[in-house]
Design an enzyme around this catalytic site. Sequence first.
Site, PDB file in Angstrom:
ATOM      1  N   GLN A 271       0.833  -1.209   0.000  1.00  0.00           N
ATOM      2  CA  GLN A 271       0.000   0.000   0.000  1.00  0.00           C
ATOM      3  C   GLN A 271       0.865   1.256   0.000  1.00  0.00           C
ATOM      4  O   GLN A 271       1.738   1.417   0.858  1.00  0.00           O
ATOM      5  CB  GLN A 271      -0.939   0.019   1.208  1.00  0.00           C
ATOM      6  CG  GLN A 271      -1.904  -1.151   1.259  1.00  0.00           C
ATOM      7  CD  GLN A 271      -1.387  -2.310   2.077  1.00  0.00           C
ATOM      8  OE1 GLN A 271      -0.193  -2.517   2.200  1.00  0.00           O
ATOM      9  NE2 GLN A 271      -2.322  -3.071   2.647  1.00  0.00           N
TER      10      GLN A 271
ATOM     11  N   GLN B   5      -0.337  -0.050  -5.686  1.00  0.00           N
ATOM     12  CA  GLN B   5      -1.427  -0.503  -4.828  1.00  0.00           C
ATOM     13  C   GLN B   5      -1.982   0.682  -4.024  1.00  0.00           C
ATOM     14  O   GLN B   5      -1.224   1.484  -3.482  1.00  0.00           O
ATOM     15  CB  GLN B   5      -0.948  -1.597  -3.877  1.00  0.00           C
ATOM     16  CG  GLN B   5      -2.049  -2.188  -3.002  1.00  0.00           C
ATOM     17  CD  GLN B   5      -1.592  -3.395  -2.205  1.00  0.00           C
ATOM     18  OE1 GLN B   5      -0.536  -3.970  -2.480  1.00  0.00           O
ATOM     19  NE2 GLN B   5      -2.368  -3.796  -1.221  1.00  0.00           N
ATOM     20  N   ASP B   6      -3.327   0.774  -3.972  1.00  0.00           N
ATOM     21  CA  ASP B   6      -4.001   1.807  -3.167  1.00  0.00           C
ATOM     22  C   ASP B   6      -3.592   3.224  -3.593  1.00  0.00           C
ATOM     23  O   ASP B   6      -3.210   4.048  -2.762  1.00  0.00           O
ATOM     24  CB  ASP B   6      -3.701   1.605  -1.679  1.00  0.00           C
ATOM     25  CG  ASP B   6      -4.354   0.345  -1.123  1.00  0.00           C
ATOM     26  OD1 ASP B   6      -4.884  -0.445  -1.921  1.00  0.00           O
ATOM     27  OD2 ASP B   6      -4.315   0.156   0.093  1.00  0.00           O
TER      28      ASP B   6
ATOM     29  N   ASP C 204      -6.647  -2.816  -5.740  1.00  0.00           N
ATOM     30  CA  ASP C 204      -7.538  -1.913  -4.993  1.00  0.00           C
ATOM     31  C   ASP C 204      -7.122  -0.451  -5.154  1.00  0.00           C
ATOM     32  O   ASP C 204      -7.125   0.319  -4.184  1.00  0.00           O
ATOM     33  CB  ASP C 204      -7.528  -2.271  -3.498  1.00  0.00           C
ATOM     34  CG  ASP C 204      -7.890  -3.720  -3.233  1.00  0.00           C
ATOM     35  OD1 ASP C 204      -8.605  -4.318  -4.060  1.00  0.00           O
ATOM     36  OD2 ASP C 204      -7.449  -4.261  -2.207  1.00  0.00           O
TER      37      ASP C 204
ATOM     38  N   ARG D  65     -13.924  -5.397  -5.724  1.00  0.00           N
ATOM     39  CA  ARG D  65     -14.230  -6.324  -4.648  1.00  0.00           C
ATOM     40  C   ARG D  65     -14.609  -5.506  -3.412  1.00  0.00           C
ATOM     41  O   ARG D  65     -14.170  -4.361  -3.258  1.00  0.00           O
ATOM     42  CB  ARG D  65     -13.056  -7.263  -4.351  1.00  0.00           C
ATOM     43  CG  ARG D  65     -11.774  -6.563  -3.873  1.00  0.00           C
ATOM     44  CD  ARG D  65     -10.724  -7.589  -3.518  1.00  0.00           C
ATOM     45  NE  ARG D  65      -9.455  -6.967  -3.105  1.00  0.00           N
ATOM     46  CZ  ARG D  65      -8.441  -7.657  -2.576  1.00  0.00           C
ATOM     47  NH1 ARG D  65      -8.544  -8.961  -2.401  1.00  0.00           N
ATOM     48  NH2 ARG D  65      -7.316  -7.039  -2.235  1.00  0.00           N
TER      49      ARG D  65
END
Length: 320
Positions: A137, A159-160, A183, A239
């Site tokens: 992250q 990521q993120d 994500d 998700r």
Amino acid sequence: MKKIKLLLVLNCLMVSFVFASSPTVYDIIVAADGSGNYKTVQEAINAVPDYRKVTTTIFIKNGVYKEKLNIATSKQFIKMIGENVAHTILTYDDWAQKKNSFGEEKGTSGSSSVYIYGNSFTAENITFQNTAGPVGQAVALFVAGDKARFINCRMLGFQDTLYTYGYASRQYYYQCYIEGTVDFIFGSSTAVFDKCEIFCKKAGYITASSSPDSSKYGYVFINSKITGDATDNSFYLGRPWRPYAKSVFINCYLGKMIKPEGWNNWGKETNEKTAYYAEYNSQGPGANAKARVKWSHQLDEITVKAYTMEEIFNGWNPKE
């Protein structure tokens, strides 16, 4: 060359019709070379009077500004305009597992390059970046303030990348470019992505909404393009980070990296009863309504009418 110049002019005219024209006189100018009022962006933010009730416009000249920026709650009605989206870059390189001065991990929230808590914030022609790389992250932009607008901006990371923080925050992204892996658009805010390019890197999930049960809309992508260099069938549309996650894609082009099933339940079958995932008129090689998971939805000409700006944002018009 004449054709290119004409296209640039037409693009500027189109944006000006959608939004109010940017002022030619700025309240504050930031320039790393010292030719403005301040050399750093944070100095300019700090100079804005707390709880000012009119817009303060900050013009940021081209440059790479490596600063961990914080726009506090008291800094409201700030409008930041970059000289050029590709060359006005706000960047930092923290990540979740990186240690702070006390030897503690910063965590996902602590990894962000830029924090926006003040309400009625606007950014135009700016790149928000986290250069930590594929180390877990690493947030480029953390947005918590209400009525936040981003026009012709870029959010770069892995990521993120983009953290839409806070269920009371309404956010609007127009003609923006957002890239990432796992994500990379996540959080509990209500956010609209209008005519944006969502660029998928490697493999992963585009959205990880954490909408509360009281939130009606969550994420809404309108007339946007899902592109990228990821391999075929390597990305889910989303998700559920929390059980009542919501993401809807309307009139969007979906690239070949989108998996036929479209959506993932994050390993919990109970999420299938609470999360709301839907599409309307998806196009491109990643559009496959018949193969989608049975617990997702396909909107029709009647149900899609509920997705107007006024309805999604509960009366706020981000184009005014």
